[in-house]
Write an enzyme that holds these catalytic residues in place. Structure first.
Site, PDB file in Angstrom:
ATOM      1  N   HIS A  63      -8.245  11.603   1.290  1.00 37.46           N
ATOM      2  CA  HIS A  63      -7.336  12.706   1.355  1.00 37.46           C
ATOM      3  C   HIS A  63      -7.950  14.028   1.761  1.00 37.46           C
ATOM      4  CE1 HIS A  63      -4.984   9.862  -1.579  1.00 37.46           C
ATOM      5  NE2 HIS A  63      -4.212  10.058  -0.428  1.00 37.46           N
ATOM      6  N   ASP A 156       0.214  10.276   7.412  1.00 38.88           N
ATOM      7  CA  ASP A 156      -0.650   9.610   6.390  1.00 38.88           C
ATOM      8  C   ASP A 156       0.225   8.243   5.895  1.00 38.88           C
ATOM      9  OD1 ASP A 156      -1.822   8.612   3.872  1.00 38.88           O
ATOM     10  OD2 ASP A 156      -1.379  10.426   2.749  1.00 38.88           O
ATOM     11  N   THR A 158       1.174   3.896   6.432  1.00 37.97           N
ATOM     12  CA  THR A 158       0.799   2.728   6.199  1.00 37.97           C
ATOM     13  C   THR A 158       0.208   2.238   7.655  1.00 37.97           C
ATOM     14  OG1 THR A 158       3.252   2.174   6.203  1.00 37.97           O
ATOM     15  CG2 THR A 158       2.341   2.019   4.116  1.00 37.97           C
ATOM     16  N   ASP A 159      -0.161   1.008   7.375  1.00 40.33           N
ATOM     17  CA  ASP A 159      -0.550   0.084   8.806  1.00 40.33           C
ATOM     18  C   ASP A 159       0.777  -0.050   9.762  1.00 40.33           C
ATOM     19  OD1 ASP A 159      -2.922   0.130   7.459  1.00 40.33           O
ATOM     20  OD2 ASP A 159      -2.467  -1.948   6.919  1.00 40.33           O
TER      21      ASP A 159
HETATM   22  N1  SAM Z   1      -4.007   6.126   2.362  1.00 40.89           N
HETATM   23  C1  SAM Z   1      -3.284   4.847   2.885  1.00 40.89           C
HETATM   24  C2  SAM Z   1      -3.572   4.059   3.737  1.00 40.89           C
HETATM   25  O1  SAM Z   1      -3.947   4.423   4.878  1.00 40.89           O
HETATM   26  O2  SAM Z   1      -3.428   3.057   3.469  1.00 40.89           O
HETATM   27  C3  SAM Z   1      -1.556   5.508   3.363  1.00 40.89           C
HETATM   28  C4  SAM Z   1      -0.947   5.869   1.955  1.00 40.89           C
HETATM   29  S1  SAM Z   1       0.773   6.433   1.850  1.00 40.89           S
HETATM   30  C5  SAM Z   1       1.165   5.711   0.441  1.00 40.89           C
HETATM   31  C6  SAM Z   1       1.598   5.633   2.841  1.00 40.89           C
HETATM   32  C7  SAM Z   1       3.082   5.977   2.858  1.00 40.89           C
HETATM   33  O3  SAM Z   1       3.663   5.686   4.222  1.00 40.89           O
HETATM   34  C8  SAM Z   1       3.852   5.109   2.048  1.00 40.89           C
HETATM   35  O4  SAM Z   1       4.172   5.627   0.894  1.00 40.89           O
HETATM   36  C9  SAM Z   1       5.122   4.401   2.905  1.00 40.89           C
HETATM   37  O5  SAM Z   1       6.256   4.554   2.212  1.00 40.89           O
HETATM   38  C10 SAM Z   1       5.078   5.719   4.070  1.00 40.89           C
HETATM   39  N2  SAM Z   1       5.848   5.257   5.203  1.00 40.89           N
HETATM   40  C11 SAM Z   1       5.758   4.037   5.935  1.00 40.89           C
HETATM   41  N3  SAM Z   1       6.544   3.834   6.959  1.00 40.89           N
HETATM   42  C12 SAM Z   1       7.392   5.236   6.851  1.00 40.89           C
HETATM   43  C13 SAM Z   1       8.053   5.856   7.932  1.00 40.89           C
HETATM   44  N4  SAM Z   1       8.662   5.259   9.018  1.00 40.89           N
HETATM   45  N5  SAM Z   1       8.579   7.221   7.313  1.00 40.89           N
HETATM   46  C14 SAM Z   1       8.020   7.748   6.484  1.00 40.89           C
HETATM   47  N6  SAM Z   1       7.341   7.251   5.469  1.00 40.89           N
HETATM   48  C15 SAM Z   1       6.779   6.047   5.833  1.00 40.89           C
END
Ligand code: SAM
Length: 281
Positions: A63, A156, A158-159
């Site tokens: 972060h 920020d 997910t994969d």
């Molecule tokens: N630090 C983390 C990592 O690299 O593993 C990322 C954490 S953060 C929790 C990732 C967030 O992306 C999740 O809460 C997920 O719901 C969000 N996310 C995934 N796809 C998304 C989208 N299309 N639009 C907005 N948010 C999204």
């Protein structure tokens, strides 16, 4: 008998296991399964669809590096858009800069914020700040329709699988470019060059078609695949090193656990095999 939580790294046939003592939260949203578990040595662990999102023990690395690097490069950051990041860690770090007037957070899944506000409040608390507006919708559609302007966009995510896939496309990056002001900067988490080199390569190729400046930087995050993690900074003008605001950094007098002045510069030094991957040599 000990219970473990295991993340499997399919691409390299390896895994990382945590000893856990309790499952604190486990629910399915329309998008994904969200879990918070108590580990024996890493504090609480947030998991989405079996992938480690953060642990209390090392979340500060990710972060701080996602937020402060661009915040100390942009000449006058006031408005930030965070896409994903529903756990609140990136928002928490941005809020430490008093010059930030407003943050829009757009996460597809409100369940992530709900789980973190309840079980990991030290990470999530900033989501309740009056300087923050949380929207729970798809970030891909948001950047397509939004007519606001931002100084900094932080992806920020997910994969690049399932709902996160759209956050790694050329059209998404192009829409982000259009939302950024004249000196705008985008930073995206960009996976591990050690174990996910093809993803890193593709992010670089796509961003370079759109932004005049694209630079990757690294951080060591022990609980992410391989530990060797990167972020990508794509900028409309400010250079990550030549425009690093050292005077502002010193005046802000913020205490960090990972980020510092030397590291800001050092993080942009990349191993030769990564430079090759990025076509820099
Ligand atoms: N630090 C983390 C990592 O690299 O593993 C990322 C954490 S953060 C929790 C990732 C967030 O992306 C999740 O809460 C997920 O719901 C969000 N996310 C995934 N796809 C998304 C989208 N299309 N639009 C907005 N948010 C999204």
């Amino acid at each position: 008998m000990s219970i473990t939580y295991t993340e499997r790294y399919g691409e390299v046939g390896a895994s990382l296991s945590f000893d856990i003592t309790e499952v604190l939260f486990s629910k399915r949203s329309p998008f994904q399964r969200v879990e918070v578990v108590q580990t024996a040595h890493f504090g609480k662990l947030l998991v989405i669809d079996g992938f480690v999102m953060l642990t209390e023990r090392d979340e500060f690395v990710y972060h701080e590096m996602m937020s402060h690097v661009p915040l100390f490069v942009h000449p006058e950051p006031k408005r930030v858009l965070v896409i994903g990041g529903g756990d609140g860690g990136t928002v928490r770090e941005c809020l430490r800069h008093s010059r930030i007037e407003h943050i829009d957070l757009v996460d597809i899944d409100e369940l992530v914020s709900e789980a973190c506000l309840e079980h990991i409040p030290a990470v999530a608390e900033g989501l309740k700040s009056p300087r923050v507006t949380c929207r729970y919708e798809d970030g891909v559609a948001f950047v397509e329709e939004c007519r606001e302007q931002y100084d900094i966009i932080l992806v920020d995510s997910t994969d690049p699988i399932s709902v996160g896939e759209g956050l790694f496309t050329e059209s998404f990056y192009r829409n982000c470019f259009n939302l950024l002001g004249e000196k705008g900067i985008l930073v995206a988490q960009s996976e591990s060059p050690a174990w996910q080199s093809s993803v890193v390569k593709r992010i670089n190729q796509k961003l370079k078609k759109i932004f005049p400046l694209v630079h990757f930087y690294q951080a060591f995050i022990p609980t992410y695949p391989s530990g060797f993690w990167t972020f990508c900074m794509a900028s409309k003008g400010p250079h990550p090193l030549n425009d690093f605001r050292e005077a502002r950094y010193r005046k802000a007098n913020l205490s960090f656990r990972y980020y510092n002045e030397e590291l800001h510069r050092g993080a942009f030094a990349l191993p030769t095999y990564v430079k090759e991957l990025l076509n820099e040599i």
